[in-house]
Design a protein around this motif. Sequence first.
Motif, short mmCIF file in Angstrom:
data_model
loop_
_atom_site.label_atom_id
_atom_site.label_comp_id
_atom_site.label_asym_id
_atom_site.label_seq_id
_atom_site.Cartn_x
_atom_site.Cartn_y
_atom_site.Cartn_z
N ALA A 83 1.85 3.42 -9.81
CA ALA A 83 0.65 3.67 -10.62
C ALA A 83 -0.06 2.35 -10.96
O ALA A 83 -1.29 2.26 -10.92
CB ALA A 83 1.04 4.41 -11.88
N ARG A 84 0.74 1.32 -11.24
CA ARG A 84 0.17 0.04 -11.66
C ARG A 84 -0.55 -0.65 -10.51
O ARG A 84 -1.59 -1.29 -10.71
CB ARG A 84 1.31 -0.85 -12.18
N ARG B 267 3.55 12.13 -12.02
CA ARG B 267 2.45 12.74 -12.78
C ARG B 267 1.08 12.27 -12.29
O ARG B 267 0.05 12.72 -12.79
CB ARG B 267 2.59 12.43 -14.27
N ASP B 268 1.07 11.36 -11.32
CA ASP B 268 -0.20 10.78 -10.87
C ASP B 268 -0.57 11.19 -9.45
O ASP B 268 -1.59 10.73 -8.92
CB ASP B 268 -0.14 9.25 -10.94
N GLY B 269 0.24 12.03 -8.81
CA GLY B 269 -0.07 12.45 -7.45
C GLY B 269 0.05 11.31 -6.45
O GLY B 269 -0.78 11.19 -5.54
N LEU C 115 9.86 2.87 -10.17
CA LEU C 115 9.11 2.95 -8.92
C LEU C 115 7.79 3.67 -9.12
O LEU C 115 6.74 3.23 -8.63
CB LEU C 115 9.95 3.66 -7.86
N LEU C 116 7.81 4.77 -9.85
CA LEU C 116 6.56 5.50 -10.10
C LEU C 116 5.61 4.67 -10.95
O LEU C 116 4.39 4.69 -10.73
CB LEU C 116 6.88 6.83 -10.78
N ARG D 87 0.83 -1.20 0.00
CA ARG D 87 0.00 0.00 0.00
C ARG D 87 0.87 1.25 0.00
O ARG D 87 0.48 2.30 -0.52
CB ARG D 87 -0.90 -0.03 1.25
N LEU D 88 2.06 1.13 0.59
CA LEU D 88 2.94 2.27 0.75
C LEU D 88 4.39 1.82 0.55
O LEU D 88 4.77 0.74 1.00
CB LEU D 88 2.77 2.86 2.16
N VAL D 89 5.17 2.67 -0.14
CA VAL D 89 6.60 2.41 -0.32
C VAL D 89 7.35 3.59 0.28
O VAL D 89 7.09 4.75 -0.06
CB VAL D 89 6.98 2.26 -1.81
#
Length: 479
Positions: free
Chosen positions: A280-281, A310-312, A275-276, A251-253
């Motif tokens: 997102a995935r 870019r996805d917040g 990582l981003l 859930r969190l990195v």
Amino acid sequence: MSHDRQVDLAVDLSQRTGRTDAIYRALHAALTGGRIPAGERLPSTRDLARDLGVSRASVTEAYERLVGEGFLETRAGSGTYATAAASDIPPVRHRPGALRPRAGWRWSPYPTSGDAAVPAHDFRVGIPDASLFPFDTWRRLLVAESRAAGRAAGSYSGPAGLPRFREAVARYVAGSRGVRTGPDDVIATTGSQQALDLVARVLLEPGDVVAMEDPGYPEARELFALHGARVVPVPVDAEGLVVDEIPAQARLVYTTPSHQFPLGMPLSLARRRALLAHAARHGAAVIEDDYDSEFRRARRPLESLQALDRDGRVVYVGTFSKSLLPSLRVGYLVAPPSLRDALLAARQLTDGHGAVHVQAALARFIDDGLLARHVRKASARYTERYEILLDALTDLPVEPVPTAAGLHVAAHLPADALLDSRELVARARRRSVVLDSLGTYAVGPYRDGVVLGFGGAVTSTIRPGIRVLERLLTACPPV
């Protein structure tokens, strides 16, 4: 009691008789318990009788008994004072009590750098040099802002922090780290640890998976576990966090991409993008802890994760504990708009707001160019110490980890070292050389080594301290 120093005196006057005894017992308990120290002037019998609503004779008799026992003394024309007699009585040992932490509680306070005397050879991690801080300038700013804040001292501030502070931080991180933000995205915190706590409160349910670098920051790992998360260690290599090893259900990195803590390598650009993409995935959030990005020895630092996002999905966390002083207790986070209200509510419910006058002074410190000036001055001093330390380490059978930033250096020990890192650290401490074992930061398998901070080190003590480590590693003297 109403006199020079307020002392709570619990007197049971529920019974109409025995009031002298009740007053005597209350005074005796306050004297022997240390609440009325030696030399303290007690209220007059008249004043105490009025406060308690009893006759003056009851108070006078209680005083006389305590005078007779040596706990009080009267001074002509001055009053009644506590003596040192009570300090000779051993303190009452109270029962531990019936209350216990909730089931499963396993945490105890961490030792802190302020708990012990400064060692002769100080390689403790995470400590800046307080002698470099411009205390006179800071005092002037703090006094001025305290006076200004006094006009609204009776009101509560917003949980986001002082608007001037948020504006200053937004400009600062945009200019120094390329963070894409405005004042509305910035939330003031009491250091980076509170920022992590707020994010955990808002995002994590018990049982959620948190992926963390291993070795990594112990206080973050324990904080997430405190919130009921299942913390999964993820290995790091020469490019930083191994993104392919992050569990899909995370859930969190949590990551320190500018300067991996504690090894020191930056997260490569390819890994940042990976990582981003992973976040997102799989719908994960990422905490980017940029804990000491100011002190870089490379000219062009890699772009922050937040600037690439870019996805917040990235929450950017920063602190002034390393760039200025830990005692300021000022940090910040830059939140995606979708989390802003929840984080503000969490801050308001758990802590209310920070010290407004400190935020105001720090805003002036930033806007007047004083922070940038301090960082330049401190960076030059830290770079000198880093180079001395790195050169001194060539005399040891260790392999320093390349790093372009920060206030510490990690170094791997050879597989055939005479001492492992924990034994080396223990023996060095007995010789007033303080450093860390990499094992302090690791959960899973790790290559043995040590971590040496140089932020708080006296420059002239670095080489002598390393010589102590050299003797320990090459001669293995008896304990």
